[in-house]
Scaffold this active site. Sequence first.
Site, mmCIF file in Angstrom:
data_model
loop_
_atom_site.group_PDB
_atom_site.id
_atom_site.type_symbol
_atom_site.label_atom_id
_atom_site.label_comp_id
_atom_site.label_asym_id
_atom_site.label_seq_id
_atom_site.Cartn_x
_atom_site.Cartn_y
_atom_site.Cartn_z
ATOM 1 N N TYR A 224 19.544 -10.393 8.151
ATOM 2 C CA TYR A 224 20.280 -9.178 7.790
ATOM 3 C C TYR A 224 21.183 -9.519 6.617
ATOM 4 O O TYR A 224 21.881 -10.534 6.637
ATOM 5 C CB TYR A 224 21.107 -8.702 8.982
ATOM 6 C CG TYR A 224 21.932 -7.454 8.709
ATOM 7 C CD1 TYR A 224 21.325 -6.211 8.544
ATOM 8 C CD2 TYR A 224 23.323 -7.512 8.622
ATOM 9 C CE1 TYR A 224 22.077 -5.072 8.304
ATOM 10 C CE2 TYR A 224 24.081 -6.373 8.382
ATOM 11 C CZ TYR A 224 23.454 -5.151 8.227
ATOM 12 O OH TYR A 224 24.205 -4.026 7.989
ATOM 13 N N ASP B 136 22.773 -16.365 1.500
ATOM 14 C CA ASP B 136 23.693 -15.383 2.058
ATOM 15 C C ASP B 136 24.522 -16.091 3.116
ATOM 16 O O ASP B 136 24.094 -16.274 4.260
ATOM 17 C CB ASP B 136 22.921 -14.199 2.646
ATOM 18 C CG ASP B 136 23.869 -13.152 3.235
ATOM 19 O OD1 ASP B 136 25.084 -13.415 3.261
ATOM 20 O OD2 ASP B 136 23.378 -12.096 3.667
ATOM 21 N N LYS C 272 33.335 -11.966 5.818
ATOM 22 C CA LYS C 272 33.904 -12.394 7.107
ATOM 23 C C LYS C 272 35.082 -13.371 6.935
ATOM 24 O O LYS C 272 36.180 -12.948 6.604
ATOM 25 C CB LYS C 272 32.798 -12.981 7.989
ATOM 26 C CG LYS C 272 31.676 -11.924 8.228
ATOM 27 C CD LYS C 272 30.678 -12.344 9.272
ATOM 28 C CE LYS C 272 29.451 -11.467 9.316
ATOM 29 N NZ LYS C 272 29.561 -10.282 10.133
HETATM 30 N N1 PMP Z 1 24.949 -10.836 5.347
HETATM 31 C C1 PMP Z 1 25.019 -11.443 6.542
HETATM 32 C C2 PMP Z 1 24.342 -12.752 6.731
HETATM 33 C C3 PMP Z 1 25.707 -10.834 7.591
HETATM 34 O O1 PMP Z 1 25.776 -11.450 8.784
HETATM 35 C C4 PMP Z 1 26.339 -9.587 7.375
HETATM 36 C C5 PMP Z 1 27.104 -8.864 8.467
HETATM 37 N N2 PMP Z 1 26.933 -9.267 9.735
HETATM 38 C C6 PMP Z 1 26.253 -9.007 6.106
HETATM 39 C C7 PMP Z 1 25.556 -9.658 5.115
HETATM 40 C C8 PMP Z 1 26.920 -7.701 5.802
HETATM 41 O O2 PMP Z 1 28.289 -7.853 5.805
HETATM 42 P P1 PMP Z 1 29.266 -6.587 6.052
HETATM 43 O O3 PMP Z 1 29.021 -6.134 7.451
HETATM 44 O O4 PMP Z 1 30.621 -7.145 5.818
HETATM 45 O O5 PMP Z 1 28.883 -5.562 5.053
#
Ligand code: PMP
Length: 427
Positions: free
Chosen positions: A144, A239, A267
């Site tokens: 994701y 990511d 995060k």
């Molecule tokens: N990339 C990864 C690997 C994630 O785990 C997440 C959110 N869990 C995101 C992108 C998206 O981040 P956000 O929810 O802050 O938009």
Amino acid sequence: MRTERSQELFKRAELCIPGGVNSPVRACRSVGSTPLFIDRAQGAWLYDADGNAFIDYVGSWGPMILGHRHPAVEQAIRKVMERGVSFGAPVDLEVALAEKVMSLVPSLEMIRMVNSGTEATMSALRLARGFTGRNGLVKFDGCYHGHGDSFLVDAGSGVATLSIPGSPGVPDDVIKHTFSIPYNDAETFRNLMAERGKDIAAVIVEPVAGNMGFVRPEMNFLSALRDETEKYGALLIFDEVMTGFRVASGGAQELFGIRPDLSTFGKIIGGGLPVGAYGGRRDIMKHVAPQGPVYQAGTLSGNPLAMAAGLATLEELCRPGFYETLAAKTRKLVEGLTAAAKEAHIPVWCDCIGSMFGLFFIEGPVRNFADARKSDLNRFNAYYAGMREKCIYLAPSQFEAGFVSFAHGDEEIHATIQAARSVLKNL
Ligand code: PMP
């Protein structure tokens, strides 16, 4: 357990917010439950609107690595509040956070702050496309990368939890550039690159997967990503929204010794306030506006409160022994959960790296999304419900990783294992 107040709030929420929540997985639908409304938190504990106390393994989905209400973070936020909360102009704190992050993650030669992980990945992808003049994107099933159009193909997290194949509203013209293939499968990846390599702008990966549940990467997979992208002139994007400052101070790229071209963060970098960031090679980052032509902007980007919370958090992580201690706590938890399942004769696959962990109801090994989906979801749902009843707060989905914070002590870990022993016995 009394949950009247949460239920009352949820009823009101459902009338004004789609599904009653501002982010889908929170609704607890897939586990056949409704959300607990949280009133406050302290250390490793969450307190809900009905006054129940829970040991928290969600940690706001990753940011709260120090636990809730860490004094240094709170103090940093308070100090900034006395100066004003937003100016829409440069402040010293954004330079300080950029410098701090770059000192921890050597592949970052320049960095741009944004407001969420989604913004970071969307911006990194646009930059990769602008820089290479190509449109193709390779991602991996069950990973994701936020809710940007290009990433919503066989995605993990809430998309997997709700069993949504993609999303209405995403044009086919956008999706046709995205290729999603199995995680940890170097051969399929090599074949795809042999066929399409020259059209690929970027390959994006969760270097440790946390959005199909916890899945560790295989070294030959990660090195294939580096080798092949280099060979075909595509950019490798790690990511690290989840893994950044979580699995090591330098993220998964430090742990596995791989230098991506671009990286994305979120995060932990905001210490619980809304921050994301993307950065990497200077020759690429120079293409971002206003230095270059690839446009990306944000009214609240570099917000001083958020920068202060992030900076204070990162400073705490740099204390000697921080990651070793945190990993030891997590290993203890994982060993305890594994033993509890064995005792109950329930097959599980339980694993961790640093303070990220996961538990599947399947013998294992779980190497990719197809494996993860074979987990016994009825068992997971019963486990989730049982643990919640025993005041252990887990993510309400099989397809999410769990997080241990520095505030989790022996007592909390022990209580969690005891709860699991009793719940697993009755599954
Ligand atoms: N990339 C990864 C690997 C994630 O785990 C997440 C959110 N869990 C995101 C992108 C998206 O981040 P956000 O929810 O802050 O938009």
